[in-house]
Design a protein around this motif. Structure first.
Motif, PDB file in Angstrom:
ATOM      1  N   UNK A   1       0.854  -1.182   0.000  1.00 17.74           N
ATOM      2  CA  UNK A   1       0.000   0.000   0.000  1.00 17.74           C
ATOM      3  C   UNK A   1       0.894   1.237   0.000  1.00 17.74           C
ATOM      4  N   UNK A   2       0.707   2.103  -0.972  1.00 15.42           N
ATOM      5  CA  UNK A   2       1.504   3.328  -1.076  1.00 15.42           C
ATOM      6  C   UNK A   2       0.837   4.399  -0.208  1.00 15.42           C
ATOM      7  N   UNK A   3       1.451   4.683   0.920  1.00 17.34           N
ATOM      8  CA  UNK A   3       0.871   5.646   1.852  1.00 17.34           C
ATOM      9  C   UNK A   3       1.379   7.061   1.617  1.00 17.34           C
ATOM     10  N   UNK A   4       2.592   7.188   1.089  1.00 19.53           N
ATOM     11  CA  UNK A   4       3.188   8.498   0.853  1.00 19.53           C
ATOM     12  C   UNK A   4       3.729   8.546  -0.572  1.00 19.53           C
ATOM     13  N   UNK A   5       4.069   9.727  -1.039  1.00 27.13           N
ATOM     14  CA  UNK A   5       4.628   9.867  -2.381  1.00 27.13           C
ATOM     15  C   UNK A   5       5.885   9.019  -2.523  1.00 27.13           C
ATOM     16  N   UNK A   6       5.975   8.282  -3.631  1.00 30.39           N
ATOM     17  CA  UNK A   6       7.133   7.425  -3.867  1.00 30.39           C
ATOM     18  C   UNK A   6       8.333   8.256  -4.304  1.00 30.39           C
ATOM     19  N   UNK A   7       9.544   7.778  -4.012  1.00 30.53           N
ATOM     20  CA  UNK A   7      10.730   8.471  -4.544  1.00 30.53           C
ATOM     21  C   UNK A   7      10.716   8.416  -6.064  1.00 30.53           C
ATOM     22  N   UNK A   8      11.369   9.358  -6.731  1.00 25.16           N
ATOM     23  CA  UNK A   8      11.289   9.435  -8.197  1.00 25.16           C
ATOM     24  C   UNK A   8      11.848   8.221  -8.924  1.00 25.16           C
ATOM     25  N   UNK A   9      12.684   7.423  -8.272  1.00 29.67           N
ATOM     26  CA  UNK A   9      13.259   6.265  -8.957  1.00 29.67           C
ATOM     27  C   UNK A   9      12.445   4.989  -8.753  1.00 29.67           C
ATOM     28  N   UNK A  10      11.299   5.083  -8.088  1.00 30.99           N
ATOM     29  CA  UNK A  10      10.429   3.917  -7.887  1.00 30.99           C
ATOM     30  C   UNK A  10       9.106   4.162  -8.600  1.00 30.99           C
ATOM     31  N   UNK A  11       8.710   3.220  -9.465  1.00 34.68           N
ATOM     32  CA  UNK A  11       7.471   3.320 -10.231  1.00 34.68           C
ATOM     33  C   UNK A  11       6.430   2.371  -9.652  1.00 34.68           C
ATOM     34  N   UNK A  12       5.166   2.618  -9.956  1.00 29.43           N
ATOM     35  CA  UNK A  12       4.110   1.774  -9.390  1.00 29.43           C
ATOM     36  C   UNK A  12       2.925   1.691 -10.337  1.00 29.43           C
ATOM     37  N   UNK A  13       2.109   0.647 -10.127  1.00 23.16           N
ATOM     38  CA  UNK A  13       0.845   0.472 -10.841  1.00 23.16           C
ATOM     39  C   UNK A  13      -0.142  -0.156  -9.866  1.00 23.16           C
ATOM     40  N   UNK A  14      -1.392   0.317  -9.822  1.00 18.37           N
ATOM     41  CA  UNK A  14      -2.370  -0.268  -8.894  1.00 18.37           C
ATOM     42  C   UNK A  14      -2.730  -1.688  -9.293  1.00 18.37           C
ATOM     43  N   UNK A  15      -2.795  -2.582  -8.311  1.00 14.71           N
ATOM     44  CA  UNK A  15      -3.177  -3.970  -8.551  1.00 14.71           C
ATOM     45  C   UNK A  15      -4.665  -4.192  -8.300  1.00 14.71           C
ATOM     46  N   UNK A  16      -5.119  -3.805  -7.115  1.00 13.38           N
ATOM     47  CA  UNK A  16      -6.532  -3.980  -6.768  1.00 13.38           C
ATOM     48  C   UNK A  16      -6.846  -3.175  -5.511  1.00 13.38           C
ATOM     49  N   UNK A  17      -8.125  -2.891  -5.333  1.00 13.12           N
ATOM     50  CA  UNK A  17      -8.585  -2.250  -4.097  1.00 13.12           C
ATOM     51  C   UNK A  17      -8.976  -3.339  -3.119  1.00 13.12           C
ATOM     52  N   UNK A  18      -8.697  -3.114  -1.862  1.00 11.44           N
ATOM     53  CA  UNK A  18      -9.006  -4.096  -0.828  1.00 11.44           C
ATOM     54  C   UNK A  18      -9.703  -3.398   0.329  1.00 11.44           C
ATOM     55  N   UNK A  19     -10.663  -4.051   0.920  1.00  8.59           N
ATOM     56  CA  UNK A  19     -11.369  -3.481   2.063  1.00  8.59           C
ATOM     57  C   UNK A  19     -11.251  -4.407   3.259  1.00  8.59           C
ATOM     58  N   UNK A  20     -11.393  -3.853   4.436  1.00  6.70           N
ATOM     59  CA  UNK A  20     -11.251  -4.637   5.656  1.00  6.70           C
ATOM     60  C   UNK A  20     -12.572  -5.311   6.021  1.00  6.70           C
ATOM     61  N   UNK A  21     -12.446  -6.513   6.555  1.00  7.24           N
ATOM     62  CA  UNK A  21     -13.592  -7.298   7.018  1.00  7.24           C
ATOM     63  C   UNK A  21     -13.243  -7.901   8.373  1.00  7.24           C
ATOM     64  N   UNK A  22     -14.261  -8.388   9.083  1.00  8.11           N
ATOM     65  CA  UNK A  22     -14.041  -9.060  10.357  1.00  8.11           C
ATOM     66  C   UNK A  22     -14.025 -10.559  10.179  1.00  8.11           C
ATOM     67  N   UNK A  23     -13.167 -11.244  10.957  1.00  9.89           N
ATOM     68  CA  UNK A  23     -13.047 -12.698  10.852  1.00  9.89           C
ATOM     69  C   UNK A  23     -12.957 -13.289  12.261  1.00  9.89           C
ATOM     70  N   UNK A  24     -13.756 -14.342  12.495  1.00 10.94           N
ATOM     71  CA  UNK A  24     -13.738 -15.040  13.790  1.00 10.94           C
ATOM     72  C   UNK A  24     -13.844 -16.536  13.529  1.00 10.94           C
TER      73      UNK A  24
END
Length: 307
Positions: free
Chosen positions: A150-173
């Motif tokens: 998860x990219x939380x902050x701006x990436x350094x200029x020498x690192x590239x990225x592409x979104x893979x998928x959106x994910x949401x949180x769920x509860x598990x018991x």
């Protein structure tokens, strides 16, 4: 010592092949006087006349004959280096790629990725590595070819990225947990005992931020550094694990999953790589494989979490 003008190698190669200043000039789009000056520079650089008059033409000296094949080879190698890479042949590609991934990625996407890579490029190996912390060092140093996160902050200029998928949180018991029956309200969720996931050992995260507007607070009784550990504890106790849905689909088999009773935090998982590998054909092919697999798998799983 002054560096030699490597452009003279091309000139020498053509001169030795043509044996004529005029014909060499025509091939190089240079005037006879410019070619004569180039030949004079070559003679000074090599300390040899290279081409000498014999009747109405020029003949090579022994030194020129000695250099001819070597110069031809050097020029051909330079031309190959300065051409675009040959078309990638996946059937003969032999290479090992290192992928640093988040907890649960291999379990959820690894089998499909291995099948796709194996069918297209049998000589390629994938080495999966756990990501202990976020830093670009392994990508920069070449120890890692691809990374997910998860990219939380701006990436350094020498690192590239592409979104893979959106994910949401769920509860598990576990299936015998009180929250496995009846409506899960915010009050019931918050009053349960929770396991929190944080690689940095923090006691709060995105889930707590999303819960705060409801005026409820989770009772976090233990902190672990990965989703698999959180789910293992939840499966063997009455702890509640709150984890990303897509990342943990295989890790939570046999457990009870429920929607969070408040707006669930969502994150975008991205693929990261260093800029030096961006144009590499084999690396580009692997990136496309990861993107295809993740998008196909998440497409199959839409429609809510399995129960």
């Amino acid at each position: 010592m002054a560096r030699p003008d490597l452009n003279l190698l091309v000139t020498l190669d053509v001169l030795l092949e043509e044996g004529s200043v005029t014909r060499a000039g025509e091939r190089l789009a240079l005037s006879p006087s410019a070619m004569s000056r180039a030949l004079a520079r070559l003679r000074r650089a090599t300390g040899d006349p290279l081409l000498v008059r014999a009747g109405r033409g020029l003949v090579p000296t022994p030194r020129a004959l000695e250099l001819r094949d070597r110069v031809r080879g050097l020029v051909q190698q330079a031309e190959e280096i300065l051409r675009p890479a040959a078309r990638l042949d996946l059937t003969t590609l032999e290479r090992t790629f290192a992928l640093r991934t988040s907890d649960g990625f291999v379990e959820s996407f690894g089998p499909e990725l291995m099948a796709k890579v194996g069918s297209e490029a049998p000589g390629v190996r994938l080495r999966f590595m756990q990501k202990a912390k976020k830093n670009a060092g392994p990508l920069r140093l070449g120890g890692v070819d691809l990374e997910t996160g998860v990219v939380e902050h701006a990436l350094p200029p020498d690192v590239l990225s592409a979104p893979l998928f959106a994910d949401r949180f769920i509860g598990v018991v576990r299936r015998e947990h009180p929250l496995s029956t009846g409506k899960v309200t915010t009050a019931r969720y918050a009053s349960s005992r929770h396991v929190h996931v944080s690689r940095r050992g923090l006691t709060e995260g995105l889930v707590d931020e999303a819960l705060r507007p409801t005026n409820h607070e989770r009772e976090v009784v233990t902190i672990v550094d990965g989703f698999s550990a959180a789910l293992a504890l939840a499966k063997a106790s009455d702890l509640v694990a709150t984890v990303p849905e897509r990342h943990t689909v295989n890790l939570r088999r046999g457990m009870h999953t429920f929607e969070l009773p408040f707006p669930a935090p969502e994150v975008t998982v991205s693929l990261l790589w260093h800029v030096r590998l961006d144009a590499d054909p084999a690396h580009r092919w692997l990136r496309d494989c990861v993107l295809d697999v993740c998008r196909q798998e998440t497409g199959r799983r839409t429609g809510g979490p399995p129960r």
